[in-house]
Scaffold this active site. Structure first.
Site, PDB file in Angstrom:
ATOM      1  CG  HIS A   1     -14.062   7.209 -17.423  1.00  0.00           C
ATOM      2  ND1 HIS A   1     -13.649   7.116 -16.114  1.00  0.00           N
ATOM      3  CD2 HIS A   1     -13.006   7.711 -18.115  1.00  0.00           C
ATOM      4  CE1 HIS A   1     -12.394   7.541 -16.010  1.00  0.00           C
ATOM      5  NE2 HIS A   1     -11.984   7.914 -17.201  1.00  0.00           N
TER       6      HIS A   1
ATOM      7  CG  ASP B   1      -8.681  10.223 -14.985  1.00  0.00           C
ATOM      8  OD1 ASP B   1      -9.600   9.919 -15.759  1.00  0.00           O
ATOM      9  OD2 ASP B   1      -7.586   9.637 -14.965  1.00  0.00           O
TER      10      ASP B   1
ATOM     11  CD  GLU C   1     -10.855   5.263 -18.928  1.00  0.00           C
ATOM     12  OE1 GLU C   1     -10.090   5.594 -19.846  1.00  0.00           O
ATOM     13  OE2 GLU C   1     -10.545   5.358 -17.713  1.00  0.00           O
ATOM     14  CD  GLU C   2      -9.210   5.710 -14.447  1.00  0.00           C
ATOM     15  OE1 GLU C   2      -8.143   5.166 -14.794  1.00  0.00           O
ATOM     16  OE2 GLU C   2      -9.421   6.929 -14.544  1.00  0.00           O
TER      17      GLU C   2
ATOM     18  CG  ASP D   1     -10.754  10.322 -20.300  1.00  0.00           C
ATOM     19  OD1 ASP D   1     -10.389  10.766 -19.184  1.00  0.00           O
ATOM     20  OD2 ASP D   1     -10.875   9.108 -20.518  1.00  0.00           O
TER      21      ASP D   1
ATOM     22  CG  HIS E   1      -4.381   7.970 -12.283  1.00  0.00           C
ATOM     23  ND1 HIS E   1      -4.237   6.652 -12.650  1.00  0.00           N
ATOM     24  CD2 HIS E   1      -5.428   8.442 -13.013  1.00  0.00           C
ATOM     25  CE1 HIS E   1      -5.143   6.343 -13.567  1.00  0.00           C
ATOM     26  NE2 HIS E   1      -5.874   7.421 -13.798  1.00  0.00           N
TER      27      HIS E   1
END
Length: 360
Positions: A64, A179, A211-212, A234, A323
């Site tokens: 992603h 990410d 995706e998130e 990922d 994150h």
């Protein structure tokens, strides 16, 4: 190393939270168009790149390309900006950070900062120790009125923290959006390497979107490709920094720079897992094994459940501080993931029938 670091850094610099992936997707498509037969985008925003289209055995490589971020939700009369999160944020992270807002009116980047009341004006210890909700924060771009802000911004314009990638010690990089922009990077580079080593199978690499906010791009892209075999890429947690050492008993002893992880568990086809191990050992590719006792929170979870259920695996890049704007991963781990995927496809093509991947 095989990987193209300039391409990686170009991807990481782009603003692309979920639903706003246009800029990194343009970089991705421009790169893969140099070696792919067909490159296109679907209505959802997923970007596809294919080699050997029409050949019988079909692989899907999925990573992603979106990141977490924010969007403009309100412009106050005195020229401040309220915002809401896109994806999963720790409320402690945004306070005091500089931001970039991509204007849909001008296509320019508007700089600003996420503000709160200064510590000097906080009333007591309890207020000082309180983690504020995002609704209590605001963005200041230096405007003096609502009209000034509305000249350059619209409601819904995307926002990210103002960080670009840097290379630090020991082949590590630090950036926001690792990410999972690195996943989209790996599936592009694995496709390039597969072509160079003479793979004949039909391979579709996809830079998935959203995706998130719920693995959304994986649903639509996997359904479209309808693969026999799907490999998702990922990032994953580590247990090698002072804050995560106790997590090893749950996620395993996962370390940055020790190789990508190969996931094992019910989300993963066990025969495909064994092939990845065999290939890693055959070509001296460093790897780590990560346990996953249920469906993973990745594109692999969706791919496995698409249509009749493709043989599915998950290759992950160990990453610190997920994150946050200072995510850290290792260039050699990325390179190893590219090699592991490309040579696994070659191994399957040369030595296996599709029926060999039936678990039992």
């Amino acid at each position: 190393m095989y990987i193209n670091k300039n391409f990686l850094f170009d991807l990481l610099k782009q603003i692309g939270p979920s639903g706003y992936e246009e800029d990194p997707s343009k970089i991705w498509k421009n790169y893969v168009s140099n070696f792919c037969q067909e490159v296109f985008t679907d209505f959802h925003g997923n970007s596809f790149a294919e080699i050997n289209k029409g050949n019988q055995l079909r692989f899907l490589l999925s990573g992603h390309i979106d990141e977490i971020g924010f969007m403009v939700s309100q412009i106050t009369d005195d020229g401040f900006i309220k915002f809401v999160p896109i994806g999963g944020w720790d409320n402690q992270i945004p306070q005091g950070q500089r931001v970039w807002i991509k204007s849909s009116k001008t296509s320019k980047i508007i700089p600003g900062g996420i503000a709160k009341k200064p510590i000097h004006l906080l009333k007591d210890e309890s207020e000082r120790n309180k983690v504020l909700k995002m609704e209590d924060l605001w963005i200041d771009i230096g405007a003096s009125s609502k009209a000034e802000v509305e000249e350059v911004l619209n409601i819904g314009d995307p926002i990210v923290l103002a960080f670009e990638p840097i290379e630090i010690m020991n082949d590590n990089i630090m950036s926001r959006a690792i990410d999972n922009r690195v996943g989209a990077f790996v599936v592009a580079e694995a496709l390039r390497l597969a072509k160079e080593i003479g793979v004949k199978s039909h391979i579709v690499s996809v830079a998935t979107v959203q995706e998130e906010i719920g693995l959304r791009g994986a649903y639509t892209s996997a359904y479209r490709v309808n693969p026999h075999i799907g490999i998702a890429v990922d990032v994953t947690f580590v247990s090698d920094d002072p804050g995560t050492k106790d997590s090893a008993k749950i996620i395993g002893e996962i370390k940055v720079s020790k190789g990508p992880t190969i996931t094992r568990g019910p989300n993963i086809n066990p025969k495909l897992f064994d092939i990845h191990l065999k290939v890693a050992q055959k070509y001296n590719i460093p790897y780590q094994i990560q346990p996953a006792p249920r469906g993973t929170g990745t594109d692999a979870n969706i791919i496995q459940l698409t249509r009749e259920g493709p043989a599915t695996s998950l290759i992950s890049i160990p990453t610190r501080y997920l994150h946050t704007p200072i995510e850290i991963c290792n260039l050699k781990d990325l390179d190893a993931a590219v090699n592991l995927i490309a040579y696994s496809i070659k191994e399957i093509e040369d030595n296996y029938k599709l029926s060999d991947l039936i678990p039992f």
